[in-house]
Design a protein around this motif. Structure first.
Motif, PDB file in Angstrom:
ATOM      1  N   THR A 151       0.840  -1.200   0.000  1.00 20.44           N
ATOM      2  CA  THR A 151       0.000   0.000   0.000  1.00 20.44           C
ATOM      3  C   THR A 151       0.870   1.243   0.000  1.00 20.44           C
ATOM      4  OG1 THR A 151      -1.932  -0.996   1.055  1.00 20.44           O
ATOM      5  CG2 THR A 151      -1.615   1.356   1.406  1.00 20.44           C
ATOM      6  N   GLN A 152       1.953   1.234   0.780  1.00 18.09           N
ATOM      7  CA  GLN A 152       2.843   2.392   0.820  1.00 18.09           C
ATOM      8  C   GLN A 152       3.630   2.540  -0.477  1.00 18.09           C
ATOM      9  OE1 GLN A 152       5.241   2.160   4.393  1.00 18.09           O
ATOM     10  NE2 GLN A 152       3.561   2.896   5.671  1.00 18.09           N
ATOM     11  N   ILE A 153       3.808   1.450  -1.224  1.00 17.02           N
ATOM     12  CA  ILE A 153       4.448   1.548  -2.539  1.00 17.02           C
ATOM     13  C   ILE A 153       3.463   2.105  -3.562  1.00 17.02           C
ATOM     14  CG2 ILE A 153       5.523   0.246  -4.408  1.00 17.02           C
ATOM     15  CD1 ILE A 153       7.292   0.453  -1.953  1.00 17.02           C
ATOM     16  N   LEU A 154       2.234   1.608  -3.544  1.00 13.43           N
ATOM     17  CA  LEU A 154       1.216   2.034  -4.513  1.00 13.43           C
ATOM     18  C   LEU A 154       0.721   3.449  -4.234  1.00 13.43           C
ATOM     19  CD1 LEU A 154      -0.814  -1.285  -4.624  1.00 13.43           C
ATOM     20  CD2 LEU A 154       0.476  -0.308  -6.538  1.00 13.43           C
ATOM     21  N   HIS A 155       0.692   3.834  -2.966  1.00 11.36           N
ATOM     22  CA  HIS A 155       0.208   5.161  -2.566  1.00 11.36           C
ATOM     23  C   HIS A 155       1.324   5.833  -1.762  1.00 11.36           C
ATOM     24  CE1 HIS A 155      -3.693   3.472  -3.719  1.00 11.36           C
ATOM     25  NE2 HIS A 155      -3.407   2.453  -2.934  1.00 11.36           N
ATOM     26  N   ARG A 156       2.232   6.465  -2.479  1.00  8.56           N
ATOM     27  CA  ARG A 156       3.443   6.985  -1.846  1.00  8.56           C
ATOM     28  C   ARG A 156       3.174   7.972  -0.729  1.00  8.56           C
ATOM     29  NH1 ARG A 156       3.123   5.260  -7.107  1.00  8.56           N
ATOM     30  NH2 ARG A 156       3.347   7.349  -7.970  1.00  8.56           N
ATOM     31  N   GLU A 157       2.055   8.688  -0.821  1.00  7.69           N
ATOM     32  CA  GLU A 157       1.740   9.678   0.210  1.00  7.69           C
ATOM     33  C   GLU A 157       1.547   9.019   1.576  1.00  7.69           C
ATOM     34  OE1 GLU A 157      -2.112   8.208  -1.514  1.00  7.69           O
ATOM     35  OE2 GLU A 157      -0.140   8.809  -2.285  1.00  7.69           O
ATOM     36  N   LYS A 158       1.161   7.746   1.597  1.00  6.83           N
ATOM     37  CA  LYS A 158       0.966   7.058   2.879  1.00  6.83           C
ATOM     38  C   LYS A 158       2.298   6.700   3.526  1.00  6.83           C
ATOM     39  CE  LYS A 158      -3.599   5.284   1.711  1.00  6.83           C
ATOM     40  NZ  LYS A 158      -4.544   4.144   1.724  1.00  6.83           N
ATOM     41  N   TYR A 159       3.364   6.684   2.745  1.00  8.88           N
ATOM     42  CA  TYR A 159       4.709   6.483   3.288  1.00  8.88           C
ATOM     43  C   TYR A 159       5.376   7.815   3.606  1.00  8.88           C
ATOM     44  CZ  TYR A 159       9.684   5.292   3.502  1.00  8.88           C
ATOM     45  OH  TYR A 159      11.003   5.181   3.894  1.00  8.88           O
ATOM     46  N   LEU A 160       5.174   8.817   2.745  1.00  9.54           N
ATOM     47  CA  LEU A 160       5.866  10.100   2.875  1.00  9.54           C
ATOM     48  C   LEU A 160       5.222  11.034   3.887  1.00  9.54           C
ATOM     49  CD1 LEU A 160       6.548  10.700  -0.935  1.00  9.54           C
ATOM     50  CD2 LEU A 160       8.223  10.043   0.806  1.00  9.54           C
ATOM     51  N   ALA A 161       4.033  10.705   4.356  1.00 13.23           N
ATOM     52  CA  ALA A 161       3.341  11.563   5.325  1.00 13.23           C
ATOM     53  C   ALA A 161       4.132  11.653   6.631  1.00 13.23           C
ATOM     54  CB  ALA A 161       1.941  11.018   5.589  1.00 13.23           C
ATOM     55  N   LYS A 162       3.913  12.748   7.365  1.00 11.27           N
ATOM     56  CA  LYS A 162       4.590  12.908   8.657  1.00 11.27           C
ATOM     57  C   LYS A 162       4.232  11.765   9.599  1.00 11.27           C
ATOM     58  CE  LYS A 162       5.053  17.953   8.498  1.00 11.27           C
ATOM     59  NZ  LYS A 162       4.715  19.243   9.163  1.00 11.27           N
ATOM     60  N   ALA A 163       2.990  11.308   9.505  1.00  7.61           N
ATOM     61  CA  ALA A 163       2.549  10.138  10.281  1.00  7.61           C
ATOM     62  C   ALA A 163       2.150   9.053   9.282  1.00  7.61           C
ATOM     63  CB  ALA A 163       1.391  10.503  11.196  1.00  7.61           C
ATOM     64  N   PRO A 164       3.096   8.244   8.823  1.00  4.03           N
ATOM     65  CA  PRO A 164       2.802   7.233   7.792  1.00  4.03           C
ATOM     66  C   PRO A 164       1.668   6.298   8.223  1.00  4.03           C
ATOM     67  CG  PRO A 164       5.163   7.423   8.147  1.00  4.03           C
ATOM     68  CD  PRO A 164       4.504   8.207   9.236  1.00  4.03           C
ATOM     69  N   GLU A 165       0.867   5.886   7.252  1.00  2.00           N
ATOM     70  CA  GLU A 165      -0.216   4.952   7.529  1.00  2.00           C
ATOM     71  C   GLU A 165       0.348   3.535   7.568  1.00  2.00           C
ATOM     72  OE1 GLU A 165      -4.268   5.125   5.549  1.00  2.00           O
ATOM     73  OE2 GLU A 165      -3.510   3.211   4.771  1.00  2.00           O
ATOM     74  N   GLU A 166       0.317   2.930   8.730  1.00 10.32           N
ATOM     75  CA  GLU A 166       0.858   1.584   8.903  1.00 10.32           C
ATOM     76  C   GLU A 166      -0.268   0.552   8.883  1.00 10.32           C
ATOM     77  OE1 GLU A 166       3.977   0.989   8.855  1.00 10.32           O
ATOM     78  OE2 GLU A 166       4.688   3.053   9.005  1.00 10.32           O
ATOM     79  N   PRO A 167       0.020  -0.663   8.448  1.00  6.18           N
ATOM     80  CA  PRO A 167      -1.003  -1.714   8.438  1.00  6.18           C
ATOM     81  C   PRO A 167      -1.496  -2.033   9.841  1.00  6.18           C
ATOM     82  CG  PRO A 167       0.907  -2.351   7.122  1.00  6.18           C
ATOM     83  CD  PRO A 167       1.295  -1.128   7.880  1.00  6.18           C
ATOM     84  N   LEU A 168      -2.778  -2.362   9.943  1.00  7.91           N
ATOM     85  CA  LEU A 168      -3.339  -2.788  11.217  1.00  7.91           C
ATOM     86  C   LEU A 168      -3.031  -4.273  11.414  1.00  7.91           C
ATOM     87  CD1 LEU A 168      -6.854  -1.085  11.004  1.00  7.91           C
ATOM     88  CD2 LEU A 168      -4.825  -0.274  12.239  1.00  7.91           C
ATOM     89  N   PRO A 169      -2.517  -4.652  12.562  1.00  6.40           N
ATOM     90  CA  PRO A 169      -2.207  -6.074  12.787  1.00  6.40           C
ATOM     91  C   PRO A 169      -3.482  -6.888  12.994  1.00  6.40           C
ATOM     92  CG  PRO A 169      -1.819  -4.810  14.786  1.00  6.40           C
ATOM     93  CD  PRO A 169      -2.156  -3.800  13.718  1.00  6.40           C
ATOM     94  N   VAL A 170      -3.494  -8.077  12.465  1.00  2.00           N
ATOM     95  CA  VAL A 170      -4.594  -9.016  12.687  1.00  2.00           C
ATOM     96  C   VAL A 170      -4.126  -9.995  13.752  1.00  2.00           C
ATOM     97  CG1 VAL A 170      -6.085 -10.774  11.684  1.00  2.00           C
ATOM     98  CG2 VAL A 170      -5.397  -8.792  10.314  1.00  2.00           C
TER      99      VAL A 170
END
Length: 444
Positions: A291-310
């Motif tokens: 997801t962070q590769i496909l949507h770079r903004e989720k990696y580059l954000a000040k608070a990156p969006e991390e996967p939720l653990p199952v």
């Protein structure tokens, strides 16, 4: 006719037997002697072949020394890093490549691991049928490789018939030399590219590695641009053997090309925002998902969006531990939906991914739970997966609802949308009884 005394008969028979034994023993000795002679000859032939091969390798390296040095210098300039130590090269034959990749695959997973992984991917729908996964991957890798860098041996392998006279060969060398640079600065073996329990994160890490090298390769081709270079390179790429690639299931093909295509786009976005040093930082903080590769903004954000653990309280089911415990990820789900439900719904169904995990057991039971950004995203994936299951297994039972889909034949399938957690759970089992037990334990 005179009869011989019994004792003489016994002695005569003993003499004959002794003679036969001597002949047999002589035959054995002679055969052993001949076998040893053949072994010595073969050992000498092998030694001579080794000397010839060593001589040919030395000739190849000497013949390509000047070109390799030139490409190394260009790669240093394009990547903005200097080699800390000389690159170690080795030369292999086309026949040796398969053995090298077979060894690499064996170091990652055992044959039983490959069987279990293949069974899980088939049950999810990523593979259309059970297949010899290890053999298929080996065929695919052996066909597609041109030159390669081995980060375990810290060595760049070239083929003995490579002269580097062709632009295409030099372009590929630039790509592999970038891996040598990466290894010297970021220690590729320490990166999570061989995770056994998170294929999605491993693919994201590989996307940084291959995306960076592909970007340098592209810049190298542009820096050496001429109509002939572009034409030769494009022709070579198009004419590369693709027979095995064409008959390989879509999921495996896309796993192969994802790091190069999407990885390059990811690295380009990082360079645009943070410069070349930003890519260096990616090796120190590897993206955690495709997801962070496909949507770079989720990696580059000040608070990156991390996967939720199952996380389940326990993963044992019916007294068994899972044979496979892993993650599909957004890239995998996009491929799954595209394969069974069409390209149009693939992005819509996968874009809200926030995390997933699947468990596969040796009795052929599968449990797969995924989290989604909100109720709408969960519903879109649920509907897409409903279409996938209907195409794979047939129509749902009449008692299915907007939050629940049931199939009883040929497999017992339960697809459940959990509210309000924005989660979707798939249970796929051999019988309804096992499916109901799995749902009771995992669909919470």
């Amino acid at each position: 006719m005179r009869h011989l005394p019994p004792l003489l008969i016994v002695l005569a028979l003993a003499a004959v037997a002794a003679l036969q034994l001597r002949l047999v023993e002589h035959s054995r000795t002679e055969r052993a002697f001949l076998e040893r002679r053949l072994q010595i000859v073969e050992e000498e032939n092998e030694r001579l072949r080794g000397l010839v091969a060593t001589d040919e390798k030395a000739k190849t390296l000497e013949r390509t020394r000047a070109i390799r040095k030139d490409v190394e210098q260009q790669v240093e300039k394009l990547r903005g890093l200097k080699f800390r130590e000389p690159v170690v090269y080795d030369v292999v034959s086309r026949k040796e490549i398969r053995a090298i990749f077979a060894k690499a695959l064996a170091e990652e997973n055992s044959e039983s691991d490959f069987i279990n992984i293949g069974r899980a991917w088939t049950r999810i729908g990523l593979l259309p049928r059970e297949m010899p996964l290890r053999q298929t991957l080996l065929d695919l890798l052996s066909e597609q490789v041109a030159a390669f860098y081995n980060h375990h041996e810290h060595k760049l392998f070239m083929f003995e018939d490579s002269s580097l006279d062709k632009p295409y060969d030099r372009v590929l060398l630039a790509h592999e030399l970038t891996h040598a640079l990466q290894d010297q600065y970021f220690h590729l073996a320490s990166l999570p590219i061989a995770l056994r329990d998170n294929d999605d994160r491993a693919l994201a890490a590989l996307s940084v590695i291959e995306g960076d090298a592909t970007a340098v390769m592209t810049d190298f081709m542009a820096a050496n641009a001429s109509f002939r270079v572009v034409l030769d390179t494009a022709t070579a790429m198009m004419s590369q053997q693709v027979i095995q690639l064409q008959k390989t299931p879509r999921f495996l093909r896309e796993r192969l090309v994802f790091p190069y295509l999407h990885g390059k786009d990811f690295c380009a976005a990082v360079i645009e925002e943070r410069g070349q040093r930003g890519v260096d930082d990616c090796f120190k903080r590897i993206p955690s998902s495709t997801t962070q590769i496909l949507h770079r903004e989720k990696y580059l954000a000040k608070a990156p969006e991390e996967p939720l653990p199952v996380a389940w309280p326990a993963v044992e089911f019916a007294g068994r531990r899972p044979a496979t415990d892993n993650v599909v990820g957004e890239a995998g789900i996009r491929c799954l939906v595209a394969e069974w439900a069409g390209e149009a719904s693939a992005v819509t169904a996968s874009v809200g991914w926030r995390g997933d995990r699947y468990l596969s057991y040796e009795d052929d039971t599968l449990i797969w739970k995924s989290f989604w950004a909100d109720d709408l995203e969960a519903r879109e994936f649920f509907e897409a997966e409903r279409t996938v299951l209907a195409k794979r297994y047939g129509p749902a039972l009449p008692q299915s609802t907007e939050e629940r889909m049931l199939i009883e034949t040929p497999r017992a399938v339960r697809l459940i949308r959990l509210l309000p957690s924005n989660a979707v759970v798939l249970v796929d089992a051999a019988t309804a009884e096992v499916a109901d037990q799995a749902e009771a334990q995992f669909a919470k």
